[in-house]
Design a protein around this motif. Sequence first.
Motif, mmCIF file in Angstrom:
data_model
loop_
_atom_site.group_PDB
_atom_site.id
_atom_site.type_symbol
_atom_site.label_atom_id
_atom_site.label_comp_id
_atom_site.label_asym_id
_atom_site.label_seq_id
_atom_site.Cartn_x
_atom_site.Cartn_y
_atom_site.Cartn_z
ATOM 1 N N PHE A 192 0.822 -1.210 0.000
ATOM 2 C CA PHE A 192 0.000 0.000 0.000
ATOM 3 C C PHE A 192 0.858 1.263 0.000
ATOM 4 O O PHE A 192 0.453 2.283 0.544
ATOM 5 C CB PHE A 192 -0.921 -0.020 1.241
ATOM 6 C CG PHE A 192 -2.186 0.776 1.080
ATOM 7 C CD1 PHE A 192 -3.060 0.529 0.039
ATOM 8 C CD2 PHE A 192 -2.511 1.784 1.982
ATOM 9 C CE1 PHE A 192 -4.234 1.257 -0.111
ATOM 10 C CE2 PHE A 192 -3.683 2.524 1.845
ATOM 11 C CZ PHE A 192 -4.543 2.259 0.797
ATOM 12 N N GLY A 193 2.025 1.209 -0.625
ATOM 13 C CA GLY A 193 2.926 2.362 -0.635
ATOM 14 C C GLY A 193 2.346 3.532 -1.412
ATOM 15 O O GLY A 193 1.745 4.448 -0.840
ATOM 16 N N GLY A 205 -2.716 4.681 13.001
ATOM 17 C CA GLY A 205 -3.015 3.600 12.070
ATOM 18 C C GLY A 205 -3.873 4.044 10.895
ATOM 19 O O GLY A 205 -3.950 3.345 9.893
ATOM 20 N N GLY A 206 -4.503 5.189 11.028
ATOM 21 C CA GLY A 206 -5.291 5.755 9.931
ATOM 22 C C GLY A 206 -6.069 4.697 9.181
ATOM 23 O O GLY A 206 -6.141 4.684 7.961
ATOM 24 N N ALA A 207 -6.696 3.809 9.950
ATOM 25 C CA ALA A 207 -7.108 2.542 9.381
ATOM 26 C C ALA A 207 -8.371 2.618 8.547
ATOM 27 O O ALA A 207 -8.946 1.599 8.215
ATOM 28 C CB ALA A 207 -7.254 1.507 10.475
ATOM 29 N N SER A 208 -8.769 3.815 8.171
ATOM 30 C CA SER A 208 -9.901 3.848 7.258
ATOM 31 C C SER A 208 -9.457 3.524 5.829
ATOM 32 O O SER A 208 -10.264 3.235 4.974
ATOM 33 C CB SER A 208 -10.575 5.217 7.290
ATOM 34 O OG SER A 208 -9.702 6.187 6.775
ATOM 35 N N ARG A 209 -8.162 3.571 5.550
ATOM 36 C CA ARG A 209 -7.666 3.318 4.197
ATOM 37 C C ARG A 209 -7.075 1.918 4.053
ATOM 38 O O ARG A 209 -7.063 1.350 2.984
ATOM 39 C CB ARG A 209 -6.628 4.374 3.804
ATOM 40 C CG ARG A 209 -7.107 5.813 3.892
ATOM 41 C CD ARG A 209 -8.087 6.125 2.770
ATOM 42 N NE ARG A 209 -7.475 5.853 1.489
ATOM 43 C CZ ARG A 209 -6.550 6.637 0.927
ATOM 44 N NH1 ARG A 209 -6.156 7.740 1.509
ATOM 45 N NH2 ARG A 209 -6.034 6.319 -0.230
ATOM 46 N N SER A 225 -1.545 4.279 -1.156
ATOM 47 C CA SER A 225 -2.091 5.045 -0.024
ATOM 48 C C SER A 225 -2.330 6.492 -0.417
ATOM 49 O O SER A 225 -3.078 7.207 0.246
ATOM 50 C CB SER A 225 -1.140 4.992 1.165
ATOM 51 O OG SER A 225 -0.026 5.848 0.964
ATOM 52 N N LEU A 226 -1.695 6.941 -1.497
ATOM 53 C CA LEU A 226 -1.837 8.332 -1.934
ATOM 54 C C LEU A 226 -3.024 8.523 -2.864
ATOM 55 O O LEU A 226 -3.329 9.639 -3.271
ATOM 56 C CB LEU A 226 -0.550 8.785 -2.633
ATOM 57 C CG LEU A 226 0.725 8.611 -1.791
ATOM 58 C CD1 LEU A 226 1.970 8.837 -2.639
ATOM 59 C CD2 LEU A 226 0.724 9.551 -0.601
ATOM 60 N N GLN A 227 -3.685 7.437 -3.212
ATOM 61 C CA GLN A 227 -4.875 7.517 -4.055
ATOM 62 C C GLN A 227 -6.103 7.635 -3.162
ATOM 63 O O GLN A 227 -6.305 6.792 -2.282
ATOM 64 C CB GLN A 227 -5.016 6.259 -4.925
ATOM 65 C CG GLN A 227 -3.836 5.983 -5.848
ATOM 66 C CD GLN A 227 -3.796 6.873 -7.071
ATOM 67 O OE1 GLN A 227 -4.468 7.895 -7.140
ATOM 68 N NE2 GLN A 227 -2.970 6.506 -8.047
ATOM 69 N N PRO A 228 -6.931 8.651 -3.365
ATOM 70 C CA PRO A 228 -8.050 8.850 -2.438
ATOM 71 C C PRO A 228 -9.129 7.776 -2.531
ATOM 72 O O PRO A 228 -9.928 7.626 -1.616
ATOM 73 C CB PRO A 228 -8.612 10.216 -2.851
ATOM 74 C CG PRO A 228 -8.181 10.409 -4.263
ATOM 75 C CD PRO A 228 -6.874 9.679 -4.412
#
Lengths: 333, 333
Positions: free
Chosen positions: B52-53, B221-225, B56-59
């Motif tokens: 997810f490198g 963890g910003g785990a929504s993504r 992760s930058l894709q909304p």
Amino acid sequence: MPVAAIQDLSVKENVLARVEAIEPAPDGHRVTLALAASTTGPEPSQLANMLFGNCSLQPDVTLEAVAFPEGYANAFAKPAFGIEGLRATVGARGRALTCTALKPQGSAIDRLARLAGDFARAGIDVIKDDHGLANQAFSPFETRVPQIQAAIEAANRETGGRTVYAPTFSGGWRALEHQIQVARDCGVGAALVAPMLVGLPALQELRQALRVPILAHPALGGASRIAPAVLFGQLFRLCGADAIIFPNHGGRFSYSRETCLAIAATARGPWPGVAPAMPVPAGGMSVERVPEMLNDFGNDVMLLIGGNLLAAGADLPARAREFVAAVHGGGRP
Amino acid sequence: MPVAAIQDLSVKENVLARVEAIEPAPDGHRVTLALAASTTGPEPSQLANMLFGNCSLQPDVTLEAVAFPEGYANAFAKPAFGIEGLRATVGARGRALTCTALKPQGSAIDRLARLAGDFARAGIDVIKDDHGLANQAFSPFETRVPQIQAAIEAANRETGGRTVYAPTFSGGWRALEHQIQVARDCGVGAALVAPMLVGLPALQELRQALRVPILAHPALGGASRIAPAVLFGQLFRLCGADAIIFPNHGGRFSYSRETCLAIAATARGPWPGVAPAMPVPAGGMSVERVPEMLNDFGNDVMLLIGGNLLAAGADLPARAREFVAAVHGGGRP
């Protein structure tokens, strides 16, 4: 914890965060919180924890902006080179810088070294590993890096140029310490690290251990929840990044032009005692877009074009020279 | 990079990711990608990069599930203790475990040590630092941890109990090495770390350097993504977490019950060669919810209640005993 359960008066007065403002915003509310600087360490992991630790787990909260108190940055690594130091390293004054990437993953080291030599002979300032070139068995850091560094040095001797190589640093602290040693031993001139992959504290410790400019990569930055200008422009810079790579608008990613300009603005904006960091727009850019990018970002920028040069196949050296000429010419045809 | 620019046939055949399936899903499409295991290092930072490198930058991209090939985990740290080892450490068989947290930040060390003693005398299995207690000037690790550990040992001698202390490990590798030494010297029995704050590789290296069960905290963890079950249940476990703290439904956070059950299922689900990790639901839980949580998660769980005990003020010891009795009684009134 419940505020009512705090028994220590000095904790209530000096440590407890304060809500400074709640204002309506188009998509909810903008809330301004004041945190006690003493709670942040001061070091990168605890700073990140205070800024967006548990909040990152809330689906409807984003971190939009951070302001640090005067002198706060002094406890952090900060950029050792910054824009001026990076310019001095590659001998580039009064113009934007050029950067490209070695890829794909899995390529034989010989092939990567030849590619690096071609790019260096074309006069590109910084040749970085693709951030996917880490320490895999197909091209381990300790054999890949000295060979590519040697190819770039040979090209520099040929051309009189000052191209530097930025290999990817990855892994835990034992791996990083080994990579630092390998890079030092062969005279590598720059470094690439993705702080969210190795940890924000590791960026700071790399900065302290290496004596070369550091390019920060946004991988795993998940930056839809933390404003990219905060994470990349402010936090990466605070912890020692000299150059900030980010996905420019109109490429393979979908940041808006405003977001990209905001990243550049925080990366190189005024911050007492903290050198400005070089913005590096990237992510599917092409030689044709050089004039537009120079127009957007001005001269204090390093343009990163990778795949678009590689796609030229046998014409790669000519295409790389075209890129260099476009940037050196200031984007004028 | 453009696929057309890949010249090396073996890269195309053995390294290039493959799209295995694209299926319609309620909120877009579910895409299954096959990555070459050789690209992932194998180590935590490069694994996270491949999973997810840049994505992760894709909304509009989320990481929903990961399947590892047989034997893949062998190169990683994996839990040293797991559920059974954690049970053995605190001497708890056939029942759920209890856990609480020392807070708030900024409290004097004496106060935290007294609190720890009260919790230990009540028979709580694991007393962890609030993850906001890091290495700040108001309670530095090297003075706080031995003092709290001593208070818990004194209580254990009094009661014959086996309560363990899990202090927060934070910072870069120099700081972590110092903390490991301090913790070893005073005989600390567990550890708390937030892998996304210090970096996923640091979790793995802590696991290798410490000889105690490790609790992983989800902060940043910003785990929504990334699906929480993937990041917390699979990746934290792969890198060596023995217990997985997560925000349970109905508390201060907004994960659904399904998400929480999925985290528990991946944390302790079958994985050849990888010990199951203990799920630790937390985040605004109360003693009143013990029966419901035991019903949700069964016996292989450690219930973490912090603020709800602290809110009892002078009645904290009685409230802590009530918590312990509720769990030991299996949630029956």
